[in-house]
Motif scaffolding. Structure first.
Motif, PDB file in Angstrom:
ATOM      1  N   LYS A 167      83.516  -7.805 -30.935  1.00 15.21           N
ATOM      2  CA  LYS A 167      83.521  -7.294 -29.569  1.00 15.21           C
ATOM      3  C   LYS A 167      82.736  -8.259 -28.692  1.00 15.21           C
ATOM      4  O   LYS A 167      81.780  -8.886 -29.133  1.00 15.21           O
ATOM      5  N   LEU A 168      83.157  -8.349 -27.460  1.00 19.16           N
ATOM      6  CA  LEU A 168      82.486  -9.166 -26.457  1.00 19.16           C
ATOM      7  C   LEU A 168      82.158  -8.250 -25.287  1.00 19.16           C
ATOM      8  O   LEU A 168      83.063  -7.710 -24.651  1.00 19.16           O
ATOM      9  N   ASP A 169      80.867  -8.035 -25.032  1.00 21.39           N
ATOM     10  CA  ASP A 169      80.455  -7.218 -23.895  1.00 21.39           C
ATOM     11  C   ASP A 169      80.507  -8.081 -22.635  1.00 21.39           C
ATOM     12  O   ASP A 169      79.863  -9.127 -22.572  1.00 21.39           O
ATOM     13  N   ILE A 170      81.275  -7.627 -21.653  1.00 21.97           N
ATOM     14  CA  ILE A 170      81.379  -8.363 -20.393  1.00 21.97           C
ATOM     15  C   ILE A 170      80.465  -7.742 -19.350  1.00 21.97           C
ATOM     16  O   ILE A 170      79.696  -8.425 -18.688  1.00 21.97           O
ATOM     17  N   ILE A 171      80.563  -6.424 -19.201  1.00 19.75           N
ATOM     18  CA  ILE A 171      79.686  -5.678 -18.303  1.00 19.75           C
ATOM     19  C   ILE A 171      79.241  -4.436 -19.058  1.00 19.75           C
ATOM     20  O   ILE A 171      80.055  -3.693 -19.574  1.00 19.75           O
ATOM     21  N   ASN A 172      77.932  -4.254 -19.134  1.00 18.11           N
ATOM     22  CA  ASN A 172      77.368  -3.082 -19.788  1.00 18.11           C
ATOM     23  C   ASN A 172      75.963  -2.909 -19.232  1.00 18.11           C
ATOM     24  O   ASN A 172      75.015  -3.449 -19.777  1.00 18.11           O
ATOM     25  N   SER A 173      75.841  -2.245 -18.119  1.00 15.47           N
ATOM     26  CA  SER A 173      74.609  -2.056 -17.349  1.00 15.47           C
ATOM     27  C   SER A 173      74.164  -3.339 -16.629  1.00 15.47           C
ATOM     28  O   SER A 173      73.294  -3.303 -15.792  1.00 15.47           O
ATOM     29  N   ARG A 174      74.761  -4.443 -16.966  1.00 16.35           N
ATOM     30  CA  ARG A 174      74.549  -5.693 -16.228  1.00 16.35           C
ATOM     31  C   ARG A 174      75.697  -6.639 -16.562  1.00 16.35           C
ATOM     32  O   ARG A 174      76.406  -6.461 -17.545  1.00 16.35           O
ATOM     33  N   ASP A 211      85.206   0.390  -9.732  1.00 16.81           N
ATOM     34  CA  ASP A 211      83.858  -0.088 -10.007  1.00 16.81           C
ATOM     35  C   ASP A 211      83.645   0.034 -11.514  1.00 16.81           C
ATOM     36  O   ASP A 211      83.788   1.123 -12.079  1.00 16.81           O
ATOM     37  N   ILE A 212      83.320  -1.056 -12.175  1.00 16.10           N
ATOM     38  CA  ILE A 212      83.228  -1.070 -13.635  1.00 16.10           C
ATOM     39  C   ILE A 212      81.875  -0.561 -14.101  1.00 16.10           C
ATOM     40  O   ILE A 212      80.840  -1.098 -13.726  1.00 16.10           O
ATOM     41  N   ASN A 213      81.904   0.459 -14.944  1.00 19.26           N
ATOM     42  CA  ASN A 213      80.700   0.959 -15.589  1.00 19.26           C
ATOM     43  C   ASN A 213      80.442   0.146 -16.859  1.00 19.26           C
ATOM     44  O   ASN A 213      79.337  -0.306 -17.103  1.00 19.26           O
ATOM     45  N   ILE A 214      81.487  -0.002 -17.678  1.00 24.96           N
ATOM     46  CA  ILE A 214      81.430  -0.792 -18.915  1.00 24.96           C
ATOM     47  C   ILE A 214      82.745  -1.547 -19.047  1.00 24.96           C
ATOM     48  O   ILE A 214      83.798  -1.011 -18.730  1.00 24.96           O
ATOM     49  N   CYS A 215      82.670  -2.783 -19.535  1.00 29.45           N
ATOM     50  CA  CYS A 215      83.876  -3.558 -19.819  1.00 29.45           C
ATOM     51  C   CYS A 215      83.607  -4.449 -21.023  1.00 29.45           C
ATOM     52  O   CYS A 215      82.550  -5.075 -21.125  1.00 29.45           O
ATOM     53  N   THR A 231      85.504   1.190 -18.627  1.00 27.95           N
ATOM     54  CA  THR A 231      85.089   2.560 -18.362  1.00 27.95           C
ATOM     55  C   THR A 231      84.773   2.615 -16.871  1.00 27.95           C
ATOM     56  O   THR A 231      83.964   1.834 -16.365  1.00 27.95           O
ATOM     57  N   VAL A 232      85.468   3.522 -16.181  1.00 30.23           N
ATOM     58  CA  VAL A 232      85.337   3.650 -14.726  1.00 30.23           C
ATOM     59  C   VAL A 232      85.100   5.112 -14.356  1.00 30.23           C
ATOM     60  O   VAL A 232      85.389   6.016 -15.135  1.00 30.23           O
ATOM     61  N   LEU A 233      84.598   5.331 -13.157  1.00 31.01           N
ATOM     62  CA  LEU A 233      84.348   6.677 -12.669  1.00 31.01           C
ATOM     63  C   LEU A 233      85.626   7.288 -12.125  1.00 31.01           C
ATOM     64  O   LEU A 233      86.325   6.671 -11.313  1.00 31.01           O
ATOM     65  N   ARG A 234      85.931   8.472 -12.600  1.00 35.40           N
ATOM     66  CA  ARG A 234      87.124   9.207 -12.181  1.00 35.40           C
ATOM     67  C   ARG A 234      86.903   9.793 -10.785  1.00 35.40           C
ATOM     68  O   ARG A 234      85.812  10.270 -10.469  1.00 35.40           O
TER      69      ARG A 234
END
Length: 172
Positions: A45-52, A81-85, A167-170
């Motif tokens: 896995k490669l974290d792209i956005i995860n709290s930063r 708006d990306i929460n996690i990617c 993961t995005v806000l609904r």
């Protein structure tokens, strides 16, 4: 909720994103995260956005991709708006991992699609969500509630399957 949205972007955009991801030196084997899971049951896995933002170029490309998905179908469904990617790599040796990502009372959506512009249906690797199976062709994305059980379908090839997930806000 489960939606399969076709033709959200160009094949060239997917290739570009995949090629930048391949060059990253930050791939890891931390997922699935549950305690006691042996390394043999984990996947790259490669974290792209995860709290930063972890990768500025990949984050920019991921935001661009999410905006294309949002324009295609999401204006009334989610906030762009990306929460996690992150990006995952799996092949026929990767174990299936039926799981949930959020609690039922959280207000998120998951968006998943393949980065392989040449992926064929007979290679497997679609998405199982709430017991339903869906082939995710290149340029298509699945949108679903991450509190529902989901997993990658069995993959029948040694070819590496790259999948991006947001993961995005609904929108309520």
């Amino acid at each position: 909720m489960f939606m399969n949205i076709d033709n959200c972007c160009s094949l060239a955009y997917l290739d570009c994103l995949k090629n930048f991801a391949i060059e990253s030196e930050s791939w890891h084997l931390r997922y699935p995260e549950a305690e006691g899971i042996p390394i043999e049951k984990k996947f790259m896995k490669l974290d792209i956005i995860n709290s930063r933002t972890r990768h500025p170029i990949l984050a920019g490309l991921a935001i661009g991709l999410l905006l294309q998905i949002h324009e295609k179908v999401g204006q009334h469904i989610f906030f762009p708006d990306i929460n996690i990617c992150g990006i995952s790599i799996k092949d026929k040796h990767s174990p299936r991992n039926l799981h949930t990502d959020q609690k039922k009372d959280e207000n998120y959506l998951k968006i998943v699609g393949l980065l392989n512009s040449d992926w064929k249906e007979e290679w497997g690797g679609g998405l199982i969500c709430n017991g339903k199976s869906s082939y995710v062709k290149p340029t298509s994305f699945c949108i679903f509630d991450p509190s529902e059980e989901h997993a990658t379908e069995e993959i029948f090839t040694d070819k590496k399957r790259f999948a991006i997930d947001f993961t995005v806000l609904r929108k309520i």
